[in-house]
Design a protein around this motif. Sequence first.
Motif, PDB file in Angstrom:
ATOM      1  N   ILE A  88       1.018  -1.301   0.033  1.00 58.27           N
ATOM      2  CA  ILE A  88       0.066  -0.011  -0.387  1.00 58.27           C
ATOM      3  C   ILE A  88       1.122   1.033   0.135  1.00 58.27           C
ATOM      4  CG2 ILE A  88      -1.571   1.083   1.421  1.00 58.27           C
ATOM      5  CD1 ILE A  88      -2.511  -1.687   2.320  1.00 58.27           C
ATOM      6  N   LEU A  89       2.114   1.428   0.807  1.00 61.52           N
ATOM      7  CA  LEU A  89       2.833   2.349   0.875  1.00 61.52           C
ATOM      8  C   LEU A  89       3.455   2.909  -0.654  1.00 61.52           C
ATOM      9  CD1 LEU A  89       3.962   4.416   2.976  1.00 61.52           C
ATOM     10  CD2 LEU A  89       5.271   3.092   4.357  1.00 61.52           C
ATOM     11  N   LYS A  90       4.221   1.464  -1.543  1.00 62.51           N
ATOM     12  CA  LYS A  90       5.039   1.076  -2.583  1.00 62.51           C
ATOM     13  C   LYS A  90       4.132   1.242  -3.604  1.00 62.51           C
ATOM     14  CE  LYS A  90       8.807   1.858   0.166  1.00 62.51           C
ATOM     15  NZ  LYS A  90       9.879   3.433   0.233  1.00 62.51           N
ATOM     16  N   THR A  91       3.212   0.463  -3.717  1.00 62.46           N
ATOM     17  CA  THR A  91       2.524   0.447  -5.124  1.00 62.46           C
ATOM     18  C   THR A  91       1.036   0.533  -5.058  1.00 62.46           C
ATOM     19  OG1 THR A  91       2.372  -1.579  -4.198  1.00 62.46           O
ATOM     20  CG2 THR A  91       4.850  -1.239  -5.429  1.00 62.46           C
ATOM     21  N   GLU A  92       0.844   1.531  -3.787  1.00 66.99           N
ATOM     22  CA  GLU A  92      -0.768   1.412  -3.725  1.00 66.99           C
ATOM     23  C   GLU A  92      -1.231   0.606  -3.879  1.00 66.99           C
ATOM     24  OE1 GLU A  92      -1.364   4.784  -7.443  1.00 66.99           O
ATOM     25  OE2 GLU A  92      -0.643   5.942  -6.302  1.00 66.99           O
ATOM     26  N   GLY A  93      -1.236  -0.220  -3.326  1.00 65.94           N
ATOM     27  CA  GLY A  93      -1.494  -1.467  -2.863  1.00 65.94           C
ATOM     28  C   GLY A  93      -1.625  -2.591  -3.965  1.00 65.94           C
ATOM     29  N   ASP A  94      -1.059  -2.616  -5.327  1.00 66.67           N
ATOM     30  CA  ASP A  94      -0.652  -3.397  -6.083  1.00 66.67           C
ATOM     31  C   ASP A  94      -0.139  -4.325  -5.529  1.00 66.67           C
ATOM     32  OD1 ASP A  94      -0.163  -5.257  -8.386  1.00 66.67           O
ATOM     33  OD2 ASP A  94       0.878  -3.579  -9.583  1.00 66.67           O
ATOM     34  N   LEU A  95      -0.979  -5.666  -5.195  1.00 67.14           N
ATOM     35  CA  LEU A  95      -0.417  -7.104  -4.549  1.00 67.14           C
ATOM     36  C   LEU A  95       0.434  -7.419  -5.408  1.00 67.14           C
ATOM     37  CD1 LEU A  95      -3.116  -7.586  -2.656  1.00 67.14           C
ATOM     38  CD2 LEU A  95      -1.792  -6.359  -1.799  1.00 67.14           C
ATOM     39  N   SER A  96       0.713  -7.649  -6.812  1.00 67.61           N
ATOM     40  CA  SER A  96       1.431  -8.779  -7.380  1.00 67.61           C
ATOM     41  C   SER A  96       3.038  -9.289  -7.511  1.00 67.61           C
ATOM     42  CB  SER A  96       2.093  -8.095  -8.794  1.00 67.61           C
ATOM     43  OG  SER A  96       1.561  -7.259  -9.387  1.00 67.61           O
ATOM     44  N   PHE A  97       2.908  -8.535  -6.850  1.00 68.98           N
ATOM     45  CA  PHE A  97       5.054  -7.964  -5.853  1.00 68.98           C
ATOM     46  C   PHE A  97       5.214  -8.755  -4.605  1.00 68.98           C
ATOM     47  CE2 PHE A  97       4.181  -4.399  -8.767  1.00 68.98           C
ATOM     48  CZ  PHE A  97       5.378  -4.854  -9.815  1.00 68.98           C
ATOM     49  N   ILE A  98       3.498  -9.176  -4.236  1.00 70.58           N
ATOM     50  CA  ILE A  98       3.986  -9.092  -2.687  1.00 70.58           C
ATOM     51  C   ILE A  98       4.815 -11.064  -2.048  1.00 70.58           C
ATOM     52  CG2 ILE A  98       2.469  -7.958  -2.028  1.00 70.58           C
ATOM     53  CD1 ILE A  98       0.769  -9.717  -1.413  1.00 70.58           C
ATOM     54  N   ASN A  99       5.235 -11.733  -3.325  1.00 67.79           N
ATOM     55  CA  ASN A  99       5.229 -12.847  -3.083  1.00 67.79           C
ATOM     56  C   ASN A  99       6.697 -12.812  -2.490  1.00 67.79           C
ATOM     57  OD1 ASN A  99       2.972 -14.590  -3.051  1.00 67.79           O
ATOM     58  ND2 ASN A  99       3.094 -14.759  -5.170  1.00 67.79           N
ATOM     59  N   HIS A 100       7.573 -12.134  -2.786  1.00 66.87           N
ATOM     60  CA  HIS A 100       8.852 -11.946  -2.932  1.00 66.87           C
ATOM     61  C   HIS A 100       9.195 -11.233  -1.356  1.00 66.87           C
ATOM     62  CE1 HIS A 100       8.562  -8.894  -5.916  1.00 66.87           C
ATOM     63  NE2 HIS A 100       9.688  -8.708  -4.897  1.00 66.87           N
ATOM     64  N   LEU A 101       8.496 -10.824  -0.899  1.00 64.25           N
ATOM     65  CA  LEU A 101       9.029 -10.141   0.519  1.00 64.25           C
ATOM     66  C   LEU A 101       8.125 -10.747   1.737  1.00 64.25           C
ATOM     67  CD1 LEU A 101       7.179  -6.615  -0.901  1.00 64.25           C
ATOM     68  CD2 LEU A 101       9.627  -7.291  -1.088  1.00 64.25           C
ATOM     69  N   ASP A 102       9.354 -10.240   2.382  1.00 59.44           N
ATOM     70  CA  ASP A 102       8.886 -11.073   4.087  1.00 59.44           C
ATOM     71  C   ASP A 102       9.167 -10.480   4.781  1.00 59.44           C
ATOM     72  OD1 ASP A 102       7.885 -12.965   5.596  1.00 59.44           O
ATOM     73  OD2 ASP A 102       9.617 -14.200   5.060  1.00 59.44           O
ATOM     74  N   VAL A 103       8.847 -10.295   6.358  1.00 55.01           N
ATOM     75  CA  VAL A 103       8.663  -9.399   7.147  1.00 55.01           C
ATOM     76  C   VAL A 103      10.012  -9.892   7.756  1.00 55.01           C
ATOM     77  CG1 VAL A 103       8.352  -8.228   9.503  1.00 55.01           C
ATOM     78  CG2 VAL A 103       6.858  -8.406   7.501  1.00 55.01           C
ATOM     79  N   ALA A 104      11.564  -9.267   8.261  1.00 55.54           N
ATOM     80  CA  ALA A 104      12.308  -9.430   8.375  1.00 55.54           C
ATOM     81  C   ALA A 104      12.239  -9.594   9.795  1.00 55.54           C
ATOM     82  CB  ALA A 104      13.992  -9.217   7.827  1.00 55.54           C
ATOM     83  N   ARG A 105      12.393  -8.225  10.681  1.00 58.77           N
ATOM     84  CA  ARG A 105      11.945  -8.261  11.726  1.00 58.77           C
ATOM     85  C   ARG A 105      11.571  -6.588  12.080  1.00 58.77           C
ATOM     86  NH1 ARG A 105      17.749  -6.084  12.479  1.00 58.77           N
ATOM     87  NH2 ARG A 105      16.559  -3.732  12.394  1.00 58.77           N
ATOM     88  N   ILE A 106      10.724  -6.701  13.132  1.00 57.85           N
ATOM     89  CA  ILE A 106       9.683  -5.825  13.560  1.00 57.85           C
ATOM     90  C   ILE A 106      10.881  -5.576  15.196  1.00 57.85           C
ATOM     91  CG2 ILE A 106       7.868  -4.968  13.958  1.00 57.85           C
ATOM     92  CD1 ILE A 106       6.297  -7.656  13.192  1.00 57.85           C
ATOM     93  N   ASP A 107      10.600  -3.725  14.818  1.00 56.82           N
ATOM     94  CA  ASP A 107      11.368  -3.409  16.180  1.00 56.82           C
ATOM     95  C   ASP A 107      10.380  -2.252  17.172  1.00 56.82           C
ATOM     96  OD1 ASP A 107      14.314  -4.742  15.476  1.00 56.82           O
ATOM     97  OD2 ASP A 107      14.310  -3.187  13.966  1.00 56.82           O
ATOM     98  N   PHE A 108      11.001  -2.016  18.082  1.00 55.86           N
ATOM     99  CA  PHE A 108       9.738  -0.895  18.547  1.00 55.86           C
ATOM    100  C   PHE A 108      10.586  -0.732  19.154  1.00 55.86           C
ATOM    101  CE2 PHE A 108       7.774  -0.462  22.987  1.00 55.86           C
ATOM    102  CZ  PHE A 108       6.373   0.216  22.535  1.00 55.86           C
ATOM    103  N   CYS A 109      10.371   1.287  19.438  1.00 55.84           N
ATOM    104  CA  CYS A 109      10.509   2.268  20.472  1.00 55.84           C
ATOM    105  C   CYS A 109      10.143   2.228  21.300  1.00 55.84           C
ATOM    106  CB  CYS A 109      11.111   3.363  19.626  1.00 55.84           C
ATOM    107  SG  CYS A 109      12.340   4.318  20.561  1.00 55.84           S
TER     108      CYS A 109
END
Length: 364
Positions: A88-109
């Motif tokens: 949503i942030l990078k391609t206005e919600g185009d989900l055709s690219f998400i299969n090769h993406l993953d969440v590596a880490r979540i940090d909290f401050c």
Amino acid sequence: MFKDADKNDNIRPSRKKPIFPVNERLRQYLTEYGREVKLPAGYSDLARFTYAVPLKDKNGKDTLWETVTYDMREWDYLRASLVRMYAILKTEGDLSFINHLDVARIDFCSFGNSQPFRIRIVNKFNDNHDHYYIKLADASRIYGLELEHLLSPNRITFFTHQNTLIEEHIPGIPGDVFAEHYLHDPKTNIIRIAKEFVKFNERCFVCLLGDMRSYNFVLNITPDIDDNFQYRIRAIDFDQQSYEGRKNMYLPQFFKENRPFIDAVIRCLDTESIAQYQAEERTMIAFRLTSSRYRVKELLDIMHDDNISKPEKMNQLRSELAAFFKQKHFLKCNTMGQIVKFQLKQTLRKSLLLIPKTKSRFGD
């Protein structure tokens, strides 16, 4: 002006700034301009982490961030949702690219006012990574982001949904890191750094963006002709948009953390050069204001009536600005939004009058 910096080296923002809710008029504005988007997950979903481990930098120093973990059911849901949010942030919600993406880490401050989560997204094919941030939606921060987007040389992508705000990562070398490792490098053009700091200082003051200590801005370096470089300073933290009462909170020159940059200005620039660069920056802000005047006016009209600070801070700021500019009209302001609006009018008036077809356009 910069020679007075020593007098206020100990100024500090409030320890804890409250979160100001997004009112209905601001929500309508965000919807109108494509900032309000339905998100698959919210801030409260990320807050349900089960464990946190302090995050160290490559030198073993504490970063004030913690890497958080979730139970498996939460993680499966979050992982898919956070990848979609990145789309949503990078391609206005185009989900055709998400299969090769993953969440590596979540940090909290927990140190920041907005208590942000930093999401590290990785490309599984080439291991390239990117970041974005999820924060509590704070009205004053949103005003700061919008004013930066409209009146600075920088564009910012962010979205809101209910009480959640997501922001893109702003790349650059943190100001404190630049001061320690790059400022005194023989390849660094110290005069251009000084010029850029003057412009950044002026931009913050015109828009009343506060707390620009060196770790709250970054420097971008662009190679130029003749083997030289251009520099730009970018704000990365907008928590202190027109919240504090002290005038000097809105002038980066008065923070001791910025001392290396202040010294560069004093050493490399004379009074006339400083005045020239300040005038140049005000002129560029005026041009941007003119090109998006209806949107800016709509935003300021909403900000005009909103509550984004405490009464005692608003009273202090209007009094200090009235004394500084010898302009009693500041004393008639009853909200921080009204102060920002008049600050823009009175600091940019001369520049606006010099731009063709803009006289009286930025009025009421």
